[in-house]
Design an enzyme around this catalytic site. Sequence first.
Site, short mmCIF file in Angstrom:
data_model
loop_
_atom_site.label_atom_id
_atom_site.label_comp_id
_atom_site.label_asym_id
_atom_site.label_seq_id
_atom_site.Cartn_x
_atom_site.Cartn_y
_atom_site.Cartn_z
N LYS A 14 -19.90 -10.28 -2.65
CA LYS A 14 -19.65 -8.99 -1.98
C LYS A 14 -20.59 -7.91 -2.54
O LYS A 14 -21.05 -7.03 -1.82
CB LYS A 14 -18.18 -8.60 -2.18
CG LYS A 14 -17.80 -7.22 -1.68
CD LYS A 14 -17.67 -7.11 -0.18
CE LYS A 14 -17.41 -5.67 0.23
NZ LYS A 14 -17.15 -5.48 1.64
N LYS B 58 -17.65 3.11 -5.27
CA LYS B 58 -16.92 2.15 -6.12
C LYS B 58 -17.66 0.81 -6.14
O LYS B 58 -17.91 0.23 -7.19
CB LYS B 58 -15.50 1.94 -5.59
CG LYS B 58 -14.79 0.73 -6.20
CD LYS B 58 -13.48 0.43 -5.48
CE LYS B 58 -13.62 0.00 -4.06
NZ LYS B 58 -13.38 -1.39 -3.74
N THR C 191 -11.90 -5.27 -2.84
CA THR C 191 -13.21 -5.40 -3.49
C THR C 191 -13.05 -4.88 -4.92
O THR C 191 -12.82 -3.68 -5.12
CB THR C 191 -14.28 -4.57 -2.75
OG1 THR C 191 -14.33 -5.02 -1.39
CG2 THR C 191 -15.64 -4.76 -3.40
P1 NAP Z 1 -7.16 2.15 2.32
O1 NAP Z 1 -7.09 2.41 3.77
O2 NAP Z 1 -7.29 3.28 1.36
O3 NAP Z 1 -5.86 1.28 1.95
C1 NAP Z 1 -5.56 0.89 0.64
C2 NAP Z 1 -4.12 0.46 0.61
O4 NAP Z 1 -3.79 0.04 -0.71
C3 NAP Z 1 -3.16 1.60 0.96
O5 NAP Z 1 -2.14 1.06 1.76
C4 NAP Z 1 -2.65 2.06 -0.40
O6 NAP Z 1 -1.37 2.60 -0.37
C5 NAP Z 1 -2.64 0.75 -1.16
N1 NAP Z 1 -2.78 1.01 -2.61
C6 NAP Z 1 -3.85 1.55 -3.23
N2 NAP Z 1 -3.62 1.62 -4.54
C7 NAP Z 1 -2.39 1.13 -4.75
C8 NAP Z 1 -1.60 0.96 -5.91
N3 NAP Z 1 -2.03 1.32 -7.13
N4 NAP Z 1 -0.39 0.43 -5.76
C9 NAP Z 1 0.05 0.08 -4.54
N5 NAP Z 1 -0.66 0.22 -3.41
C10 NAP Z 1 -1.86 0.74 -3.51
O7 NAP Z 1 -8.34 1.13 1.97
P2 NAP Z 1 -9.02 0.02 2.88
O8 NAP Z 1 -10.15 0.64 3.63
O9 NAP Z 1 -8.00 -0.74 3.62
O10 NAP Z 1 -9.71 -0.90 1.76
C11 NAP Z 1 -8.94 -1.82 0.99
C12 NAP Z 1 -9.92 -2.69 0.19
O11 NAP Z 1 -10.80 -3.36 1.09
C13 NAP Z 1 -10.80 -1.89 -0.78
O12 NAP Z 1 -11.00 -2.62 -1.94
C14 NAP Z 1 -12.10 -1.72 0.00
O13 NAP Z 1 -13.22 -1.57 -0.84
C15 NAP Z 1 -12.15 -3.04 0.76
N6 NAP Z 1 -12.93 -3.01 2.02
C16 NAP Z 1 -12.77 -1.98 2.91
C17 NAP Z 1 -13.53 -1.98 4.08
C18 NAP Z 1 -13.42 -0.86 5.11
O14 NAP Z 1 -14.24 -0.82 6.05
N7 NAP Z 1 -12.44 0.03 5.01
C19 NAP Z 1 -14.42 -3.02 4.35
C20 NAP Z 1 -14.53 -4.07 3.44
C21 NAP Z 1 -13.77 -4.04 2.27
P3 NAP Z 1 -1.09 4.12 0.10
O15 NAP Z 1 -0.76 4.01 1.54
O16 NAP Z 1 0.03 4.59 -0.74
O17 NAP Z 1 -2.36 4.90 -0.17
#
Ligand code: NAP
Length: 289
Positions: free
Chosen positions: A172, A240, A97
């Site tokens: 979104k 965010k 997102t």
């Molecule tokens: P998360 O668990 O924090 O995972 C993010 C992943 O991205 C981690 O594997 C992280 O690596 C990697 N990452 C972050 N910054 C990076 C960078 N600069 N370079 C390389 N890798 C990087 O987040 P998530 O919940 O899966 O969410 C991911 C996206 O989906 C976000 O944009 C969020 O807003 C969206 N989203 C989430 C949900 C939800 O319920 N969680 C629902 C809808 C949408 P590390 O392992 O090193 O931290």
Amino acid sequence: MKQIAFIGLGVMGGPMARHLTAAGHQLTVYNRTLSKAEHWAAQHGGKVAQSPAEAAKGADFVISCVGNDDDVTNVILGNEGAFSSMQKQAVYIDHSTISARLARQLAVEAKSKDIFCIDAPVSGGQAGAEAGKLSIMCGGNVDALNLATPIMNAYASRIVHVGKAGAGQTAKMVNQICIAGTLQGLSEGLRFAQKSDLDLDKVFDAISGGAAQSWQMDNRWKSMARDEFDFGFAVDWMRKDLGLALDEARANGATIPLAAMVDQFYAEVQAMGGNRQDTSALVRRILKK
Ligand code: NAP
């Protein structure tokens, strides 16, 4: 069977990538914290890359699901980013997102490299990703969407082409604006019911069959009543997303005062230590008694 590079194996990306291997695709995964990628590959198979560029080389599809604008810029447009090595006519799908502005920039950069590109943020949370039942709102051209749809079907129950590049991200934002208002209403309703010493099971059994029903009510009222918040969609991510919506509203002239207020309420929840708690932690700032 397609060659797919998957970048970002977090709460959402991990299970989405798992559904792709289960569908028979060949995956190369990249994650900033390498150990997470190694652990994922040990469980599900596939190769581990040391950089997004290495993962993307020779792939038919590159999929990212990382955090915010800076993260996507890094893993896609950076020196070691996926666009530096992707082959022509490959497809880039972004499930992060991010701002509509960056989504449009990615589409322009992709076009200059003869890469298909769609912005494809998701809704449905961790449970939706685990179950392979995400709802995906897409921006980009029809050709790109037609190529991406059979791949995304591995983890989606609904895929909607909203419009041109950036439209998926803007949709979104609509989603997050609606959730903010719904959760504040549910929080107030729950506390009101508690102060009135009502039987909560009976109240929510009755009203969830009527016009107040919502996904948040169906899935969150019980955990909110039990003060359980250590799961789900993090408050930090919601701030965010509301920030992105507020920026976009400043640009398009929309007024979203409730979303702006709930964003500030979430700042209070962060100050209470709720950064990684589920968005339903909004209820914590309303006193029980
Ligand atoms: P998360 O668990 O924090 O995972 C993010 C992943 O991205 C981690 O594997 C992280 O690596 C990697 N990452 C972050 N910054 C990076 C960078 N600069 N370079 C390389 N890798 C990087 O987040 P998530 O919940 O899966 O969410 C991911 C996206 O989906 C976000 O944009 C969020 O807003 C969206 N989203 C989430 C949900 C939800 O319920 N969680 C629902 C809808 C949408 P590390 O392992 O090193 O931290």
